[in-house]
Each structure stands twice: as C-alpha cells, then as structure tokens.
Design a protein around this motif. Structure first.
Motif, PDB file in Angstrom:
ATOM      1  N   ARG A   1     -43.544 -39.665  46.668  1.00 58.36           N
ATOM      2  CA  ARG A   1     -42.865 -38.402  46.463  1.00 58.36           C
ATOM      3  C   ARG A   1     -43.192 -37.359  47.710  1.00 58.36           C
ATOM      4  O   ARG A   1     -42.415 -36.230  47.637  1.00 58.36           O
ATOM      5  N   ARG A   2     -43.913 -37.747  48.429  1.00 58.38           N
ATOM      6  CA  ARG A   2     -44.278 -36.908  49.579  1.00 58.38           C
ATOM      7  C   ARG A   2     -43.195 -37.155  50.611  1.00 58.38           C
ATOM      8  O   ARG A   2     -42.624 -36.231  51.422  1.00 58.38           O
ATOM      9  N   ARG A   3     -42.392 -38.409  50.680  1.00 56.61           N
ATOM     10  CA  ARG A   3     -41.547 -38.684  51.698  1.00 56.61           C
ATOM     11  C   ARG A   3     -40.193 -38.437  51.008  1.00 56.61           C
ATOM     12  O   ARG A   3     -39.251 -38.697  52.055  1.00 56.61           O
ATOM     13  N   SER A   4     -39.705 -37.916  49.804  1.00 51.88           N
ATOM     14  CA  SER A   4     -38.640 -38.078  49.246  1.00 51.88           C
ATOM     15  C   SER A   4     -38.250 -36.831  48.149  1.00 51.88           C
ATOM     16  O   SER A   4     -39.235 -36.382  47.710  1.00 51.88           O
ATOM     17  N   VAL A   5     -36.980 -36.626  48.127  1.00 54.54           N
ATOM     18  CA  VAL A   5     -36.632 -35.848  46.680  1.00 54.54           C
ATOM     19  C   VAL A   5     -35.562 -36.819  46.152  1.00 54.54           C
ATOM     20  O   VAL A   5     -34.577 -37.297  46.648  1.00 54.54           O
ATOM     21  N   PHE A   6     -35.800 -37.136  44.929  1.00 48.30           N
ATOM     22  CA  PHE A   6     -35.285 -37.999  44.069  1.00 48.30           C
ATOM     23  C   PHE A   6     -34.305 -36.874  43.268  1.00 48.30           C
ATOM     24  O   PHE A   6     -34.967 -36.362  42.301  1.00 48.30           O
ATOM     25  N   TYR A   7     -33.037 -37.032  43.276  1.00 50.75           N
ATOM     26  CA  TYR A   7     -32.033 -36.226  42.135  1.00 50.75           C
ATOM     27  C   TYR A   7     -31.448 -37.263  41.505  1.00 50.75           C
ATOM     28  O   TYR A   7     -30.664 -38.244  41.755  1.00 50.75           O
ATOM     29  N   VAL A   8     -32.060 -37.434  39.973  1.00 50.34           N
ATOM     30  CA  VAL A   8     -31.483 -38.525  39.260  1.00 50.34           C
ATOM     31  C   VAL A   8     -30.674 -38.159  37.989  1.00 50.34           C
ATOM     32  O   VAL A   8     -31.242 -37.265  37.204  1.00 50.34           O
ATOM     33  N   VAL A   9     -29.718 -38.351  37.808  1.00 51.31           N
ATOM     34  CA  VAL A   9     -28.734 -38.253  36.479  1.00 51.31           C
ATOM     35  C   VAL A   9     -28.823 -39.437  35.671  1.00 51.31           C
ATOM     36  O   VAL A   9     -27.943 -40.474  36.195  1.00 51.31           O
ATOM     37  N   PRO A  10     -29.667 -39.500  34.667  1.00 50.55           N
ATOM     38  CA  PRO A  10     -29.684 -40.811  34.134  1.00 50.55           C
ATOM     39  C   PRO A  10     -28.444 -40.902  33.038  1.00 50.55           C
ATOM     40  O   PRO A  10     -27.919 -42.382  33.176  1.00 50.55           O
ATOM     41  N   PHE A  11     -27.785 -40.237  32.546  1.00 49.40           N
ATOM     42  CA  PHE A  11     -26.515 -40.224  31.844  1.00 49.40           C
ATOM     43  C   PHE A  11     -25.770 -39.321  32.202  1.00 49.40           C
ATOM     44  O   PHE A  11     -25.359 -38.142  31.938  1.00 49.40           O
ATOM     45  N   THR A  12     -24.420 -39.899  33.220  1.00 51.14           N
ATOM     46  CA  THR A  12     -23.488 -39.080  33.623  1.00 51.14           C
ATOM     47  C   THR A  12     -22.408 -38.885  32.547  1.00 51.14           C
ATOM     48  O   THR A  12     -21.445 -38.171  32.671  1.00 51.14           O
ATOM     49  N   ASN A  13     -22.559 -39.775  31.513  1.00 49.05           N
ATOM     50  CA  ASN A  13     -21.602 -39.668  30.539  1.00 49.05           C
ATOM     51  C   ASN A  13     -22.242 -39.720  29.182  1.00 49.05           C
ATOM     52  O   ASN A  13     -22.078 -40.649  28.312  1.00 49.05           O
ATOM     53  N   PRO A  14     -22.805 -38.419  28.949  1.00 43.81           N
ATOM     54  CA  PRO A  14     -23.779 -38.558  27.522  1.00 43.81           C
ATOM     55  C   PRO A  14     -22.918 -38.786  26.326  1.00 43.81           C
ATOM     56  O   PRO A  14     -23.416 -39.502  25.391  1.00 43.81           O
ATOM     57  N   ASP A  15     -21.788 -38.249  26.228  1.00 39.23           N
ATOM     58  CA  ASP A  15     -20.970 -38.379  25.080  1.00 39.23           C
ATOM     59  C   ASP A  15     -20.497 -39.705  24.858  1.00 39.23           C
ATOM     60  O   ASP A  15     -20.419 -40.347  23.707  1.00 39.23           O
ATOM     61  N   GLY A  16     -20.307 -40.586  25.794  1.00 42.24           N
ATOM     62  CA  GLY A  16     -19.999 -42.018  25.824  1.00 42.24           C
ATOM     63  C   GLY A  16     -21.223 -42.900  25.412  1.00 42.24           C
ATOM     64  O   GLY A  16     -20.903 -43.638  24.526  1.00 42.24           O
ATOM     65  N   VAL A  17     -22.414 -42.438  25.984  1.00 43.22           N
ATOM     66  CA  VAL A  17     -23.664 -43.170  25.270  1.00 43.22           C
ATOM     67  C   VAL A  17     -23.889 -43.144  23.862  1.00 43.22           C
ATOM     68  O   VAL A  17     -24.173 -43.839  23.054  1.00 43.22           O
ATOM     69  N   TYR A  18     -23.852 -41.509  23.684  1.00 42.85           N
ATOM     70  CA  TYR A  18     -24.170 -41.509  22.168  1.00 42.85           C
ATOM     71  C   TYR A  18     -23.217 -41.776  21.300  1.00 42.85           C
ATOM     72  O   TYR A  18     -23.463 -42.309  20.222  1.00 42.85           O
TER      73      TYR A  18
END
Ligand SMILES: [Zn+2]
Length: 478
Positions: free
Chosen positions: A226-243
């Motif tokens: 975490r000192r070395r990086s920034v992670f941007y994480v979008v777990p569900f790019t398609n929430p309607d599709g998952v739900y």
C-alpha cells in the motif's frame, strides 16, 4: 369418473409428497424455463421406492442486444432453487448453456460441485437429501456478498469507496481505492482493476476477492504494497447484470465489454461511468497497469497478450513479463495457457492503447469455471484456488513493479563490463535464496547475512552477460 380422478390425484399426492418447485427470486437468480420430461417410480428393492424426475432446464437468454444486434444473446448463467426434492432422484438436462459439472448448495451459501458420477456436460443426476437445493453454473458471488465484503474492506483506514455512477436499474457502480494515504501519490504505481463486465463470470470475483484480502492485509508485506501503490478497484462494472442473473449483458442487453469505442449516447451508462472516471483519474498521469478481470469457458486461466506486431516490442515485453510472473510457481496457471490478440478499440485495452500508446499496460485476465490447464484429471476450480490466483496475481504485480517487500527484493543490475552489479540499501540479517529471471524465477545461489546492512551481489558471465532482474528472497537453505 370425476371421483376416480380425484382419488388418483390424491393417491399420487400422498405418494409423491409436495411437487418440486423452481424459483429464482433472489440475488443473481436466473432460469428461463423448466419442462418436466418424465416422472417414474423406481423400486430399488421390495420395500423401497424412489421417485425419479427428469427436467429440461432452459437457461434464460440475455435481452436482445440493441448496440450489437448481430450478437446472439448468451444464456450461460443459471442459478435457481428447487424445493421438495428430498429423497427424490432428479435429472437435469441443460439447454442454452454448457455446465461441465454444475454446483449445488443446501443453504444458498456453501456450494459444492456435483461429483463426477453425478454430473457431466449439460447434465446432472442426483438424489438430494434436503428438501431445498440451489443449483448454479458456478459458485455465485452476488450483490449481497459484495456489499458484505465492502463493509469489511472499507472499515480499514487505507480503503475508501466512491460511487462512479448509477446503473440503469439504480444500483451504484462502486469503486474501492486502496493505498497508504501517508505516502505521496507521485511515488506510487497506479493500478486500475475492474471485474464482472460479464455477470456470469463469478470466478473473476473470487479471484479479485483473494487479491483484495492480500492487498488489505495488516502485515508488513500488505503495508509495503500500500505504500508503493494506489489500487482503484471496481468489483462490479455491471451491477445490474450480477444482481439480475444475466450472462454477458447488462439489463438492456448490452455487452459492456465491446462498447468502449461507442459514443456515450450509444454505449451503456456503466461504460460511460467507467470511461469518465478513468479519464478523470488519468488527466495528469496515466495508469501504470489496467487489468480487466474475467472468466472463460476455455478450461484454463489466460491472459490476452497483445502481440508485438499490433503494439510494440516494449509493450509486448512488459505484457509477457507480467504474464510470466503470474504463472511463476503457480500450480494453476502456466505459460502455455496464454491467448494472443490485437488491441481492438472496442475493448478497454484498445481504448487505453489509443490514449496512452503503451504507457499503460492493459490486459484481460481470465479464470476458468471447470478446471485448469485443460486438464480434467487435475484440480477442478474451487474458491480457495481462485483466491490463491488472486494472491499470485498481486505477487506478480509486486515483482513487475519491483516493489521490495519484506522478504522479497527485486533488484535491477548495473552493467560493469561482463559483470552485473546488484545493490540493495539495507538488507535485514538472514539467509537468502537468490534467483535470476529467465521467464521464470530460476534458483541461482544462496547468501547469508549475519547482520543487517547494505547488500551487494555480482554476476560474472563468461559469454553473454546476464543483465536481468535478481530476486533476493528470505528462506531456509536446506
Ligand atoms: Zn468475459
């Protein structure tokens, strides 16, 4: 006549008990149609009788795709509940989909793969011991599960959450940012990861879940990540599709994976939200790495590597380095598992290539549903092995960026004639295994440091000098 019919129905009811019912009114539930093919009583012995029921399970197709009408809607995903099945032998024959060995659960949470003798391609044959059973293409990772995980992760001081936009059906598109806020951004590598563009691909979420647990771990290694990086994480790019239990589309039938080159008016609101967030976050500096996390019906894990001809020698070299670091010492994923392609602008990788001309390495990574390395005799895909693949991926990212985490130091050499000199400022005391990189970490030497101090290592070559990376890992020398 009427009385006879009623008596016969009553007799059948008394014998068969309550009829088997099917339902999907829950998170990620999906089923198109069910047809009863046959219903037969079988007497395995004089004192025993078992009702055998066979069904055709027609999985639900995604809506017609308004953006790409030439594409056939997919119906891969199914996830349904059957009730009143205890003691009955049920045969399921799947249509519109291709499970090799489906999964089931008696409580909707803990899933098991049907045994080899119970299931094969598009078929299940099982005697159930509980009245309620859930059956799915693969172990679901639904909206509720993600929300529980987000509560855990966002409880940590180094994880924040933003909403990038609202899906068509009104669900937030959530993004986690994981980084040590004490360290200035300019010193960090910036990594974007998104998953579940295709909602049926729940293995992708299990892999990402494993990666996120490692990245957010309260340990010396986790803190260094975490000192070395920034992670941007979008777990569900398609929430309607998952739900909604869709297969490859959002609620409108759009396959979000192939709409990155369409104007906002044509593409989905979800792609629009991702694109504008990525533009905003890269206004001053491009991402260093973008990973598009998927699952595939091919029975292997893969990266889609863009060829040198379609990109550049340098870009290809970087992609192969990350790919080989991911397969290194990984029992599930091997160098021969890769796919090779060109970055078309309809995909996120092509969109990024056009924006950065290779400054950002963008790759799609795929996990399988059934087994690894095209080997049905090998291990079948499980939650622990997918989560482990998430850990291997994070370890590969760390090596790729040469983050020196406790116990694992990745050093670049300085050429001096036919020698290469490797240095590290302050190596703790200990015993170290030294590796060189030849598309895999190759054990090369061992070194013992009695007390902490600067580390210097020399590789002398007679012929072609070795100029590659050196890995210094703490370990026990046998
Ligand atoms: Zn996919």
């Amino acid at each position: 006549m009427k009385w006879l019919f009623i008596l016969a129905s009553l007799a059948a009811w008394l014998q068969e008990g309550r009829p088997v019912t099917f339902s999907t009114n829950f998170d990620s539930g999906s089923l198109g149609d069910v047809v009863l093919i046959d219903s037969v009583w079988v007497r395995p012995s004089r004192t025993d009788s078992v009702l055998h029921l066979s069904y055709e399970i027609i999985s639900r197709l995604d809506p017609d795709n308004p953006a790409n009408p030439e594409l056939q809607p997919s119906g891969r995903w199914f996830f349904f509940r059957m009730e009143n099945v205890a003691g009955k032998h049920i045969y399921l024959n799947f249509r519109n989909t291709d499970p090799k060995r489906a999964v089931y659960s008696y409580n909707g949470k803990d899933f098991h793969r049907f045994e080899h003798y119970q299931a094969s391609l598009r078929k299940v044959s099982a005697l159930f011991t509980c009245d309620t059973v859930y059956v799915a293409y693969f172990i679901p990772y639904g909206w509720d599960m993600l929300q529980q995980r987000l509560v855990q992760w966002t409880g940590l001081s180094y994880v924040t959450m933003d909403t990038l936009g609202i899906s068509m059906m009104g669900l937030p598109i959530q993004m986690l940012t994981v980084t040590d806020p004490q360290v200035p951004e300019k010193e960090k590598d910036r990594i974007w990861i998104h998953a579940r563009v295709h909602p049926s691909e729940s293995p992708a979420s299990w892999q990402l879940d494993g990666l996120l647990d490692c990245l957010t771990e309260d340990s010396p290694v986790g803190r260094e990540y975490r000192r070395r990086s920034v992670f941007y994480v979008v777990p569900f790019t398609n929430p309607d599709g998952v739900y909604g239990g869709y297969s490859r589309s959002n609620a409108r039938g759009i396959n979000q994976e192939i709409n990155w080159d369409h104007p906002d008016s044509v593409t989905s609101v979800e792609v629009e939200a991702l694109r504008s967030t990525m533009e905003l976050l890269t206004a001053d500096k491009p991402f260093d790495l973008v990973l598009n996390v998927h699952a595939q019906s091919s029975d292997k894990a893969s990266y889609y590597i863009h060829t040198a001809e379609s990109t550049s020698e340098e870009y290809y070299r970087k992609a192969m380095l990350l790919a080989n670091l991911t397969t290194d010492d990984n029992p599930y994923f091997f160098p021969e598992d890769m796919f090779y392609s060109s970055p078309a602008p309809r995909y996120v990788e092509g969109w990024i290539w056009n924006r950065t001309q290779g400054k950002t390495l963008a790759l799609t990574i795929e996990m399988p549903y059934s087994y690894y390395n095209e080997n049905p005799e090998g291990e079948w895909v499980t939650i622990p092995s997918l989560r482990e693949n998430g850990e291997f991926l994070l370890r590969a990212i760390s090596d790729y960026f040469q983050w020196n985490v406790p116990g694992r130091y990745i050093l670049e050499g300085t050429p001096k004639g036919n020698r290469t000199v490797y240095r590290y400022d302050m190596l703790p005391a200990g015993t170290y295994l030294i590796y060189i990189w030849e598309d895999a970490w190759i054990p090369y030497d061992t070194a013992v440091r009695k007390r902490p101090g600067p580390f210097r290592y020399l590789i002398r070559s007679k012929e072609k000098p070795y100029r590659g990376l050196l890995r210094v890992s703490s370990g026990r020398v046998e």
